[in-house]
Design a protein around this motif. Structure first.
Motif, PDB file in Angstrom:
ATOM      1  N   ASP A   1       1.175  -1.467   0.195  1.00  0.00           N
ATOM      2  CA  ASP A   1      -0.279   0.021   0.074  1.00  0.00           C
ATOM      3  C   ASP A   1       0.768   1.691  -0.009  1.00  0.00           C
ATOM      4  N   LEU A   2       0.542   1.954  -0.838  1.00  0.00           N
ATOM      5  CA  LEU A   2       1.440   3.705  -0.744  1.00  0.00           C
ATOM      6  C   LEU A   2      -0.001   4.646  -0.894  1.00  0.00           C
ATOM      7  N   GLY A   3       0.972   5.802  -0.112  1.00  0.00           N
ATOM      8  CA  GLY A   3      -0.481   6.738  -0.432  1.00  0.00           C
ATOM      9  C   GLY A   3       0.397   7.999  -0.552  1.00  0.00           C
ATOM     10  N   ALA A   4      -0.121   8.512  -1.258  1.00  0.00           N
ATOM     11  CA  ALA A   4      -0.138   9.913  -2.159  1.00  0.00           C
ATOM     12  C   ALA A   4       0.724  11.209  -0.968  1.00  0.00           C
ATOM     13  N   GLY A   5       2.216  11.794  -1.494  1.00  0.00           N
ATOM     14  CA  GLY A   5       3.209  12.475  -0.836  1.00  0.00           C
ATOM     15  C   GLY A   5       3.479  11.219  -0.234  1.00  0.00           C
ATOM     16  N   GLU A   6       4.212  10.046  -1.061  1.00  0.00           N
ATOM     17  CA  GLU A   6       5.371   9.251  -0.150  1.00  0.00           C
ATOM     18  C   GLU A   6       6.418   9.199  -1.359  1.00  0.00           C
ATOM     19  N   ARG A   7       7.674   9.398  -0.825  1.00  0.00           N
ATOM     20  CA  ARG A   7       8.997   9.539  -1.963  1.00  0.00           C
ATOM     21  C   ARG A   7       9.524   8.202  -2.191  1.00  0.00           C
ATOM     22  N   LEU A   8       9.630   7.874  -3.691  1.00  0.00           N
ATOM     23  CA  LEU A   8      10.144   6.450  -3.482  1.00  0.00           C
ATOM     24  C   LEU A   8      11.572   6.632  -4.505  1.00  0.00           C
ATOM     25  N   ARG A   9      12.152   5.396  -4.513  1.00  0.00           N
ATOM     26  CA  ARG A   9      13.782   5.606  -5.152  1.00  0.00           C
ATOM     27  C   ARG A   9      13.894   4.345  -5.901  1.00  0.00           C
ATOM     28  N   MET A  10      13.362   4.527  -7.598  1.00  0.00           N
ATOM     29  CA  MET A  10      13.512   3.123  -7.710  1.00  0.00           C
ATOM     30  C   MET A  10      14.548   2.814  -8.794  1.00  0.00           C
ATOM     31  N   LYS A  11      14.573   1.510  -8.898  1.00  0.00           N
ATOM     32  CA  LYS A  11      15.383   1.020  -9.918  1.00  0.00           C
ATOM     33  C   LYS A  11      14.347   0.324 -11.016  1.00  0.00           C
ATOM     34  N   GLY A  12      15.423   0.229 -12.385  1.00  0.00           N
ATOM     35  CA  GLY A  12      14.174  -0.724 -13.522  1.00  0.00           C
ATOM     36  C   GLY A  12      14.009  -0.388 -14.192  1.00  0.00           C
ATOM     37  N   GLU A  13      13.013  -0.170 -15.486  1.00  0.00           N
ATOM     38  CA  GLU A  13      13.382  -0.075 -16.660  1.00  0.00           C
ATOM     39  C   GLU A  13      12.053   1.162 -17.368  1.00  0.00           C
ATOM     40  N   TRP A  14      12.794   1.796 -18.166  1.00  0.00           N
ATOM     41  CA  TRP A  14      11.656   2.187 -19.637  1.00  0.00           C
ATOM     42  C   TRP A  14      11.175   1.849 -20.407  1.00  0.00           C
ATOM     43  N   VAL A  15      10.042   1.637 -20.423  1.00  0.00           N
ATOM     44  CA  VAL A  15       9.681   0.717 -21.753  1.00  0.00           C
ATOM     45  C   VAL A  15       8.306   1.128 -22.189  1.00  0.00           C
ATOM     46  N   GLU A  16       8.424   1.119 -23.533  1.00  0.00           N
ATOM     47  CA  GLU A  16       7.007   1.702 -24.478  1.00  0.00           C
ATOM     48  C   GLU A  16       6.186   0.236 -24.615  1.00  0.00           C
ATOM     49  N   HIS A  17       4.530   1.254 -23.921  1.00  0.00           N
ATOM     50  CA  HIS A  17       3.715  -0.148 -23.592  1.00  0.00           C
ATOM     51  C   HIS A  17       3.038   0.325 -24.910  1.00  0.00           C
ATOM     52  N   PRO A  18       2.054  -0.471 -25.806  1.00  0.00           N
ATOM     53  CA  PRO A  18       1.933  -0.329 -27.584  1.00  0.00           C
ATOM     54  C   PRO A  18       0.142   0.174 -26.986  1.00  0.00           C
ATOM     55  N   SER A  19      -0.026   0.662 -26.022  1.00  0.00           N
ATOM     56  CA  SER A  19      -1.183   1.109 -25.399  1.00  0.00           C
ATOM     57  C   SER A  19      -1.112   2.378 -24.923  1.00  0.00           C
ATOM     58  N   PHE A  20      -0.405   1.808 -23.791  1.00  0.00           N
ATOM     59  CA  PHE A  20      -0.438   3.227 -22.728  1.00  0.00           C
ATOM     60  C   PHE A  20       1.039   3.878 -22.674  1.00  0.00           C
ATOM     61  N   GLY A  21       1.524   4.219 -23.340  1.00  0.00           N
ATOM     62  CA  GLY A  21       2.562   4.570 -23.999  1.00  0.00           C
ATOM     63  C   GLY A  21       3.847   4.255 -23.515  1.00  0.00           C
ATOM     64  N   VAL A  22       5.100   5.792 -23.299  1.00  0.00           N
ATOM     65  CA  VAL A  22       6.210   5.597 -22.288  1.00  0.00           C
ATOM     66  C   VAL A  22       5.808   5.177 -20.457  1.00  0.00           C
ATOM     67  N   GLN A  23       6.361   3.983 -20.054  1.00  0.00           N
ATOM     68  CA  GLN A  23       5.778   3.866 -18.337  1.00  0.00           C
ATOM     69  C   GLN A  23       6.748   3.965 -18.050  1.00  0.00           C
TER      70      GLN A  23
END
Length: 746
Positions: free
Chosen positions: A46-68
């Motif tokens: 569970d996350l709430g608005a206002g929390e800060r995140l430091r994330m590692k992963g990858e940028w992907v191009e979704h065919p329907s939803f664009g860059v995420q």
């Protein structure tokens, strides 16, 4: 999730939680990084608005939803200034705090609000409207969130994923970190579905001794569990200790000593076989096979009606239907109504369906309430079509309930038995020990049991060799139909299947017929032949198409002749990308609208809508079953949802349920079991030795109803025919059935 590859990084504050699945943690977020707003997907608690995140992963191009940004690792930081804290608490992330209460709390404690909630939750009662009891509950809820965060921070460096951390927290709550530190092997032995390798890596990284008794015990249990996936309900003690000692790098004598202590403490069961060999069982499988043996011995001894009455009923049925049953058929029908249990077996064309229809008709005429079931949805549909009797999957018949950890329980059991006087189970070769135990527990004393199957087919995917053990034991009356009827003798598919069982090469037709062999050398040649058959030759010659009539079968998934490669080629040739075709990526594989797909796991929570008739709306229901094959009709870009058409109904999938779908232009022979297709193309090229045997070939051949084409190596075909090495399965059922007496242990 740990990775050796360089990952992209993203830091920012959660602006909005777009979607969150509390069961598996799958989440879609809007994250603000400076002045930019990014779409983030991944597994989070569970996350709430206002929390800060430091994330590692990858940028992907979704065919329907664009860059995420697809997050694989992250660190969570709670907000530190009063404004962000207010947004965080107002989001409803902490149960018991709404927007108005959040304003009061932040007004009272300012930037120290979260410190107070963590360390002095009782002080929340200083806020108007918060009682001491409510303050306590808010403190407990907030502590739970910190506990989950603690699990993630403590063990993510060792590769524990967020999804796995959530499962640990759900099981152990605030004690999770302490329990894992005390004994990391609990991760692979507490129903958490976390592998031994990961638990072992955590333990050894914490400087545990390689010969720690807890490690050896966990290793022994891992080997046993792993072998249930290979179909064994037990293992010889010597094989178990040898495999575990080699895997762990410890002395076999130590493994044997610890195994003895496990048996003494009933962690495992270790009965002695007739030849003096010790077999080791996990408790669920020991209890299952003991119960099956005792219940069946009791059922088989019950005599329902006299034989002369059964013979009279058969004579009456023959006159009524204008049929004269062959001797073995007549014997099976009489035995089914005379005795409490029967096994009916036989190959294609031997009249199993006719015999079964007669049994059901006679029992109906006697006023008996007959239930008909099969282990898979497609098998249930098929037996319903050929007998005219309503059939259900065994899971649906027993009214399955799925737990949060994918555990199975059934509403139908000893306390709530099935409302039937006779139960018919078709495709019995596919039923494993645990499912059969649950079925028997749901049968009333005196209920008839008719088991129908073909012991020459592949055994169940789950552990056990139930049908073969029952036949070999001789405890239950068994009738094997062997005469191939004249009409069936005209089919090269039927005669070929029987020749394969006898260890003889099948005889495909040279021109007209229903069975052909097309030699091919090289993966490219085989693939081109399959593509040509699916694209033009079969559609033009027979009117068949890949979506409704043609099914490509392969012995395995991997390699140039496996389903993975052929699905890729068939998708590319038959359903390439195009305008208006939406896509979704599932487990690294693109699924595209128009694709032929298979559902791979029983899911009784997926909703469906049946086509309406005569301007009337169609009915709705729940449940899609393992082995169901359909066409992907639509991908919804708004919620990553999709719909799949299965014959006359459309199933509606949420994004997290799509993981149970895979391409089905080509499927493995194992996955096809219980199904029948108008046309089958079987590829035999570079078949792994472990899959090169007669049972698998026979099962594949008998999936074809009207047309069978084998493409590939004639040498491989001959090797499979000549290799009568049935899949050896260790089990105790035959021995338990042979015992002179038995009691039913609840």
């Amino acid at each position: 999730m740990a990775s050796n590859q360089k990952q992209d990084e993203l830091s920012g504050a959660v602006e909005r939680v777009v979607f969150h699945n509390p069961d598996n943690g799958w989440t879609v977020l809007d994250v603000a990084d400076g002045g930019d707003l990014h779409k983030v997907v991944g597994t989070f608690p569970d996350l709430g608005a206002g929390e800060r995140l430091r994330m590692k992963g990858e940028w992907v191009e979704h065919p329907s939803f664009g860059v995420q940004f697809r997050a694989e690792e992250y660190e969570r930081e709670l907000p530190t200034d009063a404004e962000d804290i207010l947004r965080y608490l107002s989001s409803g992330i902490v149960k018991g705090i709404g927007p108005s209460t959040a304003v009061k709390i932040v007004k009272k404690f300012g930037k120290d609000t979260l410190t107070v909630m963590e360390q002095e939750p009782g002080r929340l009662s200083e806020v108007a409207g918060i009682t001491p009891e409510k303050a306590r509950k808010i403190g407990e809820e907030f502590a739970a969130q910190f506990g989950l965060r603690e699990v993630m921070l403590a063990f993510s460096p060792y590769g524990l994923t967020a999804n796995e951390a959530i499962r640990c927290w759900k099981l152990w709550k605030s004690a999770a970190v302490a329990k894992i530190h005390e004994n990391p092997y609990l991760l692979c032995s507490s129903g958490l579905h976390i592998g031994f390798d990961k638990a072992d890596a955590i333990c050894l990284a914490m400087h545990a001794s390689p010969d720690d008794p807890r490690r050896v015990e966990a290793g022994l249990l891992y080997v046993l569990r792993h072998n249930t996936n290979n179909g064994h309900t037990c293992l010889p003690a010597g094989k178990l200790t040898a495999a575990a000692s080699q895997m762990l790098g410890v002395a076999e004598s130590q493994a044997a000593e610890i195994l003895d202590s496990m048996a003494a403490g009933f962690v495992v069961y270790m009965p002695e076989t007739d030849d003096g060999e010790m077999r080791v069982f996990l408790p669920p499988y020991y209890n299952a096979e003991k119960y099956i043996a005792a219940k069946l011995r009791a059922m088989s001894g019950m005599k329902q009606i006299a034989r002369d009455r059964a013979e009279q009923d058969i004579d009456r049925l023959q006159r009524l239907d204008g049929i004269e049953y062959e001797g073995k058929q007549r014997e099976a029908i009489a035995c089914a109504v005379e005795r409490g249990a029967l096994i009916l077996t036989g190959g294609p064309g031997t009249g199993k369906t006719t015999t079964l229809k007669a049994i059901i008709q006679l029992l109906d005429g006697m006023g008996q309430k007959v239930a008909v079931a099969a282990p898979t949805g497609r098998a249930a549909k098929r037996i319903s079509e050929v007998t005219g009797a309503e059939a259900k999957t065994l899971h649906r018949l027993l009214e399955v309930k799925w737990g949060d950890d994918d555990s199975i329980a059934f509403d139908r059991n000893e306390k709530n038995p099935l409302d039937c006087d006779a139960l018919v189970i078709d495709e019995m070769s596919m039923v494993d020990a645990l499912l059969f135990e649950s079925t028997l527990r749901a049968l009333k004393i005196g209920c008839r049991l008719i088991l129908v199957g073909d012991s020459d087919q592949l055994p169940a995917v789950g552990a056990g060799a139930v049908l073969q053990d029952l036949i070999d034991s001789g405890v239950i009356p068994t009738v094997q139909l062997t005469e191939v009827f004249r009409q069936a003798q005209q089919s090269r598919i039927v005669t070929g299947a029987h020749r394969i069982v006898r260890g003889q090469m099948p005889e495909p037709a040279s021109r007209d017929g229903d069975f052909f062999f097309m030699p091919g050398q090289g993966s490219e040649t085989v693939a081109e032949t399959v593509l040509g058959l699916c694209r033009k030759r079969l559609p033009n010659a027979y009117g068949y198409d890949i979506w409704k009539s043609i099914q490509v079968l392969c012995p395995g998934r991997k390699g140039p002749g496996g389903t993975a490669e052929l699905n890729r080629l068939l998708q590319e040739a038959l359903n390439p990308p195009g305008p208006g075709k939406k896509e979704i990526k599932v487990e690294g594989v693109i699924l595209r609208t128009g694709d032929k797909v298979m559902h791979t796991k029983n899911n009784y929570n997926i909703g469906w809508i049946r086509d309406g008739k005569d301007d009337k709306p169609g009915e709705t229901g729940l449940g899609v079953f393992n082995g169901d094959i359909g066409v992907l009709e639509e991908v919804d870009p708004r919620g990553e949802a999709l719909s799949v058409r299965y014959d006359d109904r459309v199933a509606l999938y949420a994004r997290q349920d799509a993981q149970d779908l895979e391409l089905a232009y080509a499927v493995t022979v194992h996955k096809s079991q219980g199904s029948e297709f108008p046309a089958v193309i079987l590829t035999l090229w570079q078949v792994p030795p472990m899959l090169c045997y007669r049972n698998l070939l026979y099962t594949a051949v008998t999936r074809a109803r009207n047309l069978l084409i084998i493409v590939g190596s004639g040498q491989t075909l001959r090797q499979m025919v000549e290799n009568n090495r049935k899949m050896l399965r260790y089990s105790g059922l035959k021995q338990f059935l042979a015992a002179e007496t038995g009691t039913i242990d609840d």
